[in-house]
Design a protein around this motif. Structure first.
Motif, PDB file in Angstrom:
ATOM      1  N   GLU A   1       0.844  -1.189   0.000  1.00 41.49           N
ATOM      2  CA  GLU A   1       0.000   0.000   0.000  1.00 41.49           C
ATOM      3  C   GLU A   1       0.886   1.248   0.000  1.00 41.49           C
ATOM      4  OE1 GLU A   1      -3.447  -0.085   0.025  1.00 41.49           O
ATOM      5  OE2 GLU A   1      -3.253  -2.239  -0.228  1.00 41.49           O
TER       6      GLU A   1
ATOM      7  N   HIS B   1       2.438   2.627  -3.945  1.00 38.18           N
ATOM      8  CA  HIS B   1       1.783   1.938  -5.058  1.00 38.18           C
ATOM      9  C   HIS B   1       0.414   2.577  -5.351  1.00 38.18           C
ATOM     10  CE1 HIS B   1       0.420  -1.270  -7.664  1.00 38.18           C
ATOM     11  NE2 HIS B   1      -0.611  -1.466  -6.887  1.00 38.18           N
ATOM     12  N   ASN B   2      -0.373   2.839  -4.317  1.00 36.91           N
ATOM     13  CA  ASN B   2      -1.691   3.443  -4.498  1.00 36.91           C
ATOM     14  C   ASN B   2      -1.587   4.842  -5.087  1.00 36.91           C
ATOM     15  OD1 ASN B   2      -2.825   1.152  -3.494  1.00 36.91           O
ATOM     16  ND2 ASN B   2      -3.551   2.062  -1.595  1.00 36.91           N
TER      17      ASN B   2
ATOM     18  N   TRP C   1      -1.131   4.683  -8.842  1.00 39.57           N
ATOM     19  CA  TRP C   1      -2.367   4.400  -9.570  1.00 39.57           C
ATOM     20  C   TRP C   1      -3.344   5.570  -9.481  1.00 39.57           C
ATOM     21  CZ3 TRP C   1      -2.396   1.387 -13.371  1.00 39.57           C
ATOM     22  CH2 TRP C   1      -1.623   0.235 -13.378  1.00 39.57           C
ATOM     23  N   GLU C   2      -3.351   6.290  -8.377  1.00 45.93           N
ATOM     24  CA  GLU C   2      -4.212   7.475  -8.260  1.00 45.93           C
ATOM     25  C   GLU C   2      -3.866   8.484  -9.344  1.00 45.93           C
ATOM     26  OE1 GLU C   2      -3.778   8.925  -4.277  1.00 45.93           O
ATOM     27  OE2 GLU C   2      -4.926   7.272  -3.425  1.00 45.93           O
TER      28      GLU C   2
ATOM     29  N   THR D   1      -8.896  -1.501  -4.589  1.00 46.81           N
ATOM     30  CA  THR D   1      -8.097  -0.274  -4.645  1.00 46.81           C
ATOM     31  C   THR D   1      -8.471   0.551  -5.865  1.00 46.81           C
ATOM     32  OG1 THR D   1      -6.239  -1.275  -3.472  1.00 46.81           O
ATOM     33  CG2 THR D   1      -5.750   0.649  -4.821  1.00 46.81           C
TER      34      THR D   1
ATOM     35  N   ILE E   1     -10.202   4.309  -6.045  1.00 44.79           N
ATOM     36  CA  ILE E   1      -9.526   5.430  -6.710  1.00 44.79           C
ATOM     37  C   ILE E   1     -10.447   6.105  -7.711  1.00 44.79           C
ATOM     38  CG2 ILE E   1      -7.678   6.042  -8.327  1.00 44.79           C
ATOM     39  CD1 ILE E   1      -5.958   3.889  -6.922  1.00 44.79           C
TER      40      ILE E   1
END
Length: 89
Positions: free
Chosen positions: A17, A20-21, A24-25, A52, A56
């Motif tokens: 987490e 990485h998030n 992608w956001e 996830t 997003i």
């Protein structure tokens, strides 16, 4: 703004987490306010990746698809692969 499209993200793996998030956001945030007709197809083996991505892009609808067995794959692909061939053995 007013375009419809299909985005395919294949074989996305779950990672830690946080960083990485955020990555992608940055990629997916512009898609959260798109028109009807925008579809995103994600193939993954991890439910957390799907959740996830849904978070997003602020979408609640997730449709899980099961894999195809070998016979079903051939049935789907052969008519296109061997179009016009008399004996596709």
């Amino acid at each position: 703004m007013s375009k419809k499209f299909l985005l395919v993200l294949d074989h996305i793996r779950g990672e830690e987490e946080g960083r990485h998030n955020r990555k992608w956001e940055n990629v997916l945030a512009p898609l959260s306010c798109g028109d009807l007709g925008i579809k995103i197809l994600i193939s993954t083996q991890t439910d957390s990746v799907t959740l996830t991505f849904a978070k997003i892009i602020k979408k609640e609808e997730i449709v899980k698809l099961a894999g195809l067995n070998d016979s079903e794959c051939l049935q789907l692909l052969n008519p296109h692969t061997f179009a016009g061939v008399k004996n596709p053995r």
